[in-house]
Design a protein around this motif. Structure first.
Motif, PDB file in Angstrom:
ATOM      1  N   MET A   1      21.092   3.130  12.192  1.00 28.92           N
ATOM      2  CA  MET A   1      20.733   4.354  11.472  1.00 28.92           C
ATOM      3  C   MET A   1      19.453   4.228  10.661  1.00 28.92           C
ATOM      4  SD  MET A   1      22.270   7.156  12.029  1.00 28.92           S
ATOM      5  CE  MET A   1      21.521   8.033  10.652  1.00 28.92           C
ATOM      6  N   LYS A   2      19.009   3.019  10.379  1.00 30.97           N
ATOM      7  CA  LYS A   2      17.784   2.875   9.575  1.00 30.97           C
ATOM      8  C   LYS A   2      16.622   3.644  10.197  1.00 30.97           C
ATOM      9  CE  LYS A   2      14.613  -0.432   7.479  1.00 30.97           C
ATOM     10  NZ  LYS A   2      13.390   0.193   7.995  1.00 30.97           N
ATOM     11  N   ARG A   3      16.493   3.557  11.502  1.00 36.13           N
ATOM     12  CA  ARG A   3      15.407   4.260  12.204  1.00 36.13           C
ATOM     13  C   ARG A   3      15.480   5.762  11.973  1.00 36.13           C
ATOM     14  NH1 ARG A   3      15.106   4.585  18.840  1.00 36.13           N
ATOM     15  NH2 ARG A   3      13.699   6.395  18.960  1.00 36.13           N
ATOM     16  N   TYR A   4      16.688   6.308  11.968  1.00 33.23           N
ATOM     17  CA  TYR A   4      16.856   7.761  11.884  1.00 33.23           C
ATOM     18  C   TYR A   4      16.773   8.263  10.442  1.00 33.23           C
ATOM     19  CZ  TYR A   4      17.994   6.916  16.695  1.00 33.23           C
ATOM     20  OH  TYR A   4      17.910   6.510  18.008  1.00 33.23           O
ATOM     21  N   TYR A   5      17.194   7.444   9.486  1.00 32.46           N
ATOM     22  CA  TYR A   5      16.952   7.789   8.087  1.00 32.46           C
ATOM     23  C   TYR A   5      15.449   7.824   7.804  1.00 32.46           C
ATOM     24  CZ  TYR A   5      21.921   6.745   7.074  1.00 32.46           C
ATOM     25  OH  TYR A   5      23.292   6.716   7.037  1.00 32.46           O
ATOM     26  N   LYS A   6      14.733   6.872   8.372  1.00 28.86           N
ATOM     27  CA  LYS A   6      13.283   6.821   8.160  1.00 28.86           C
ATOM     28  C   LYS A   6      12.610   8.050   8.765  1.00 28.86           C
ATOM     29  CE  LYS A   6       9.257   3.803   8.659  1.00 28.86           C
ATOM     30  NZ  LYS A   6       8.784   2.454   9.061  1.00 28.86           N
ATOM     31  N   GLU A   7      13.038   8.445   9.945  1.00 30.68           N
ATOM     32  CA  GLU A   7      12.477   9.629  10.579  1.00 30.68           C
ATOM     33  C   GLU A   7      12.775  10.875   9.744  1.00 30.68           C
ATOM     34  OE1 GLU A   7      10.627  12.285  13.133  1.00 30.68           O
ATOM     35  OE2 GLU A   7      10.453  10.099  12.983  1.00 30.68           O
ATOM     36  N   ALA A   8      13.982  10.982   9.204  1.00 34.03           N
ATOM     37  CA  ALA A   8      14.330  12.124   8.351  1.00 34.03           C
ATOM     38  C   ALA A   8      13.435  12.158   7.119  1.00 34.03           C
ATOM     39  CB  ALA A   8      15.798  12.048   7.939  1.00 34.03           C
ATOM     40  N   CYS A   9      13.200  11.015   6.527  1.00 38.26           N
ATOM     41  CA  CYS A   9      12.335  10.917   5.352  1.00 38.26           C
ATOM     42  C   CYS A   9      10.924  11.400   5.668  1.00 38.26           C
ATOM     43  CB  CYS A   9      12.314   9.463   4.871  1.00 38.26           C
ATOM     44  SG  CYS A   9      11.156   9.116   3.531  1.00 38.26           S
ATOM     45  N   LYS A  10      10.385  11.009   6.813  1.00 35.83           N
ATOM     46  CA  LYS A  10       9.020  11.378   7.181  1.00 35.83           C
ATOM     47  C   LYS A  10       8.906  12.858   7.559  1.00 35.83           C
ATOM     48  CE  LYS A  10       6.996   8.377   9.936  1.00 35.83           C
ATOM     49  NZ  LYS A  10       6.844   7.395  11.047  1.00 35.83           N
TER      50      LYS A  10
ATOM     51  N   LYS B   1       0.842  -1.185   0.000  1.00 35.23           N
ATOM     52  CA  LYS B   1       0.000   0.000   0.000  1.00 35.23           C
ATOM     53  C   LYS B   1       0.886   1.246   0.000  1.00 35.23           C
ATOM     54  CE  LYS B   1      -3.813   2.206   2.465  1.00 35.23           C
ATOM     55  NZ  LYS B   1      -4.674   2.157   3.666  1.00 35.23           N
ATOM     56  N   ALA B   2       0.575   2.180  -0.894  1.00 31.21           N
ATOM     57  CA  ALA B   2       1.420   3.362  -1.102  1.00 31.21           C
ATOM     58  C   ALA B   2       1.207   4.375   0.014  1.00 31.21           C
ATOM     59  CB  ALA B   2       1.122   3.986  -2.461  1.00 31.21           C
ATOM     60  N   THR B   3       1.879   4.181   1.107  1.00 28.69           N
ATOM     61  CA  THR B   3       1.792   5.103   2.231  1.00 28.69           C
ATOM     62  C   THR B   3       3.149   5.727   2.476  1.00 28.69           C
ATOM     63  OG1 THR B   3       2.373   3.433   3.876  1.00 28.69           O
ATOM     64  CG2 THR B   3       0.035   3.633   3.298  1.00 28.69           C
ATOM     65  N   LEU B   4       3.150   6.852   3.184  1.00 29.89           N
ATOM     66  CA  LEU B   4       4.403   7.502   3.539  1.00 29.89           C
ATOM     67  C   LEU B   4       5.256   6.566   4.390  1.00 29.89           C
ATOM     68  CD1 LEU B   4       6.162  10.063   3.577  1.00 29.89           C
ATOM     69  CD2 LEU B   4       4.901  10.788   5.616  1.00 29.89           C
ATOM     70  N   GLU B   5       4.617   5.824   5.276  1.00 33.34           N
ATOM     71  CA  GLU B   5       5.334   4.889   6.145  1.00 33.34           C
ATOM     72  C   GLU B   5       6.097   3.861   5.316  1.00 33.34           C
ATOM     73  OE1 GLU B   5       6.371   3.568  10.063  1.00 33.34           O
ATOM     74  OE2 GLU B   5       5.225   5.334   9.422  1.00 33.34           O
ATOM     75  N   GLU B   6       5.428   3.278   4.332  1.00 36.56           N
ATOM     76  CA  GLU B   6       6.072   2.267   3.500  1.00 36.56           C
ATOM     77  C   GLU B   6       7.151   2.881   2.611  1.00 36.56           C
ATOM     78  OE1 GLU B   6       5.869  -0.770   3.793  1.00 36.56           O
ATOM     79  OE2 GLU B   6       3.999  -1.170   4.852  1.00 36.56           O
ATOM     80  N   TYR B   7       6.867   4.064   2.076  1.00 39.04           N
ATOM     81  CA  TYR B   7       7.858   4.743   1.236  1.00 39.04           C
ATOM     82  C   TYR B   7       9.134   5.000   2.025  1.00 39.04           C
ATOM     83  CZ  TYR B   7      10.120   8.527  -1.329  1.00 39.04           C
ATOM     84  OH  TYR B   7      11.040   9.315  -1.985  1.00 39.04           O
ATOM     85  N   CYS B   8       9.016   5.587   3.191  1.00 38.37           N
ATOM     86  CA  CYS B   8      10.192   5.929   3.992  1.00 38.37           C
ATOM     87  C   CYS B   8      10.890   4.692   4.547  1.00 38.37           C
ATOM     88  CB  CYS B   8       9.806   6.880   5.124  1.00 38.37           C
ATOM     89  SG  CYS B   8       9.366   8.537   4.527  1.00 38.37           S
ATOM     90  N   ASP B   9      10.138   3.619   4.731  1.00 38.84           N
ATOM     91  CA  ASP B   9      10.762   2.372   5.153  1.00 38.84           C
ATOM     92  C   ASP B   9      11.695   1.858   4.057  1.00 38.84           C
ATOM     93  OD1 ASP B   9      10.814   0.368   7.316  1.00 38.84           O
ATOM     94  OD2 ASP B   9      10.089  -0.990   5.763  1.00 38.84           O
ATOM     95  N   SER B  10      11.266   1.981   2.800  1.00 33.01           N
ATOM     96  CA  SER B  10      12.107   1.551   1.679  1.00 33.01           C
ATOM     97  C   SER B  10      13.349   2.432   1.548  1.00 33.01           C
ATOM     98  CB  SER B  10      11.305   1.592   0.373  1.00 33.01           C
ATOM     99  OG  SER B  10      10.245   0.663   0.394  1.00 33.01           O
ATOM    100  N   ILE B  11      13.162   3.739   1.665  1.00 35.10           N
ATOM    101  CA  ILE B  11      14.288   4.674   1.553  1.00 35.10           C
ATOM    102  C   ILE B  11      15.317   4.397   2.643  1.00 35.10           C
ATOM    103  CG2 ILE B  11      14.984   7.098   1.681  1.00 35.10           C
ATOM    104  CD1 ILE B  11      13.469   6.339  -0.902  1.00 35.10           C
ATOM    105  N   SER B  12      14.855   4.217   3.868  1.00 36.23           N
ATOM    106  CA  SER B  12      15.777   4.004   4.981  1.00 36.23           C
ATOM    107  C   SER B  12      16.505   2.671   4.868  1.00 36.23           C
ATOM    108  CB  SER B  12      15.032   4.097   6.317  1.00 36.23           C
ATOM    109  OG  SER B  12      14.028   3.104   6.418  1.00 36.23           O
ATOM    110  N   TYR B  13      15.823   1.658   4.353  1.00 33.95           N
ATOM    111  CA  TYR B  13      16.480   0.362   4.135  1.00 33.95           C
ATOM    112  C   TYR B  13      17.611   0.509   3.117  1.00 33.95           C
ATOM    113  CZ  TYR B  13      17.309  -4.289   2.250  1.00 33.95           C
ATOM    114  OH  TYR B  13      17.919  -5.425   1.801  1.00 33.95           O
ATOM    115  N   ILE B  14      17.344   1.203   2.023  1.00 35.71           N
ATOM    116  CA  ILE B  14      18.352   1.396   0.969  1.00 35.71           C
ATOM    117  C   ILE B  14      19.578   2.119   1.517  1.00 35.71           C
ATOM    118  CG2 ILE B  14      18.823   2.689  -1.154  1.00 35.71           C
ATOM    119  CD1 ILE B  14      15.860   2.087  -1.925  1.00 35.71           C
ATOM    120  N   LEU B  15      19.357   3.177   2.278  1.00 38.29           N
ATOM    121  CA  LEU B  15      20.480   3.971   2.780  1.00 38.29           C
ATOM    122  C   LEU B  15      21.285   3.215   3.825  1.00 38.29           C
ATOM    123  CD1 LEU B  15      18.848   7.518   2.979  1.00 38.29           C
ATOM    124  CD2 LEU B  15      20.132   6.475   1.100  1.00 38.29           C
TER     125      LEU B  15
END
Length: 298
Positions: free
Chosen positions: A54-63, A3-17
């Motif tokens: 850092m995954k948690r903090y990248y995700k927070e930055a994304c959101k 499902k295209a949510t901000l939560e899922e989007y930022c989870d993907s971004i933070s995983y990549i970084l």
């Protein structure tokens, strides 16, 4: 499809970084910790644990790009370091996290748009960012911090963080990468595309170390040593071989010369490469999600 949510989007971004730091450490490079060797100051496991944290903090930055209430970005770096101490982790990706937090915050539809927004974010870094950045440095308590320092790190909050980065870029290659809109990390992308991940990373590491003296070596050992190491990297480029790279690695490890800032540039480049590939395949699924909200830097 998720499902295209901000939560899922930022989870993907933070995983990549976060994954970028792990893959950077998996590839053995001269003078750096990797899966085949630890060095005096950094263990391979330190990098893995720091990347997971850092995954948690990248995700927070994304959101945060959709939330007006936050007036700083680098508080996340400070909080990550505090958490690392609680968990008994030797936080070993400071330079990488410093570079990737603006990327996480600026994540968008494409790499070009992300980089454009990240450059605006860096220009807007303020005194509150300086305050938290100085707290992060104090938490790390680096013994070499005062060497070749362009500003007193205990008084950084008197300046905007952008002003600090601009001045520090004179001696720090990782910071210079940021203020030059990730110029060196973009070179990493091209080498990966041309040579594949492992060979591209190794070649771009030598190439960038030749182009710009390593900031960590400069701070710890002075300009003469940093320039000497850079010249040795240039000599390898002229007659490139794995044997010469191995000799270079032995020399750096023996003398405890860790090109850590160059490794941070490489990890950032790997992250940008992965983001570019992900955007091309997935960004359309998050179009409606990314159109809502507002950016404090706009």
């Amino acid at each position: 499809m998720l499902k295209a949510t901000l939560e899922e989007y930022c989870d993907s971004i933070s995983y990549i970084l976060s994954k970028a730091s792990i893959d950077e450490a998996l590839i053995n490079k001269p003078g750096n910790a990797s899966r085949v060797k630890d060095i005096t100051s950094v263990n391979f496991s330190d990098i893995l644990y720091s990347a997971l944290l850092m995954k948690r903090y990248y995700k927070e930055a994304c959101k945060r790009k959709f939330d007006k209430k936050y007036e700083s970005l680098y508080d996340l770096l400070y909080y990550a370091i505090v958490k690392s101490k609680e968990l008994n982790i030797n936080f070993s990706i400071f330079g990488t996290s410093m570079q990737l937090l603006p990327i996480a915050y600026s994540s968008s539809y494409s790499l070009s748009d992300t980089l454009l927004k990240a450059s605006q974010v860096i220009l807007s870094l303020n005194n509150k960012d300086s305050y938290f950045f100085s707290l992060a440095l104090r938490e790390l308590n680096l013994s070499y911090l005062g060497k070749m320092e362009v500003m007193d790190y205990r008084e950084l909050e008197k300046y905007t963080l952008y002003d600090i980065f601009l001045k520090s870029s004179e001696i720090d290659s990782a910071v210079r990468n940021m203020v030059l809109n990730y110029r060196y990390s973009l070179e990493v992308i091209e080498e990966i595309k041309n040579k594949g991940l492992e060979e591209g990373v190794l070649y771009s590491f030598i190439k960038i170390l030749c182009e710009v003296p390593d900031g960590l070596i400069l701070r710890k050992y002075g300009a003469y040593t940093a320039i000497r190491v850079s010249q040795l990297a240039c000599s390898i480029l002229k007659n490139y071989s794995l044997r010469r790279i191995k000799d270079f690695d032995d020399f750096l490890v023996k003398n405890r010369y860790n090109p850590g800032s160059t490794a941070d540039i490489i990890a950032t480049g790997i992250g940008l490469y992965y983001l570019d590939e992900w955007y091309k395949k997935n960004s359309l699924g998050y179009t409606s999600t990314l159109q809502r909200g507002c950016d404090r830097f706009s």
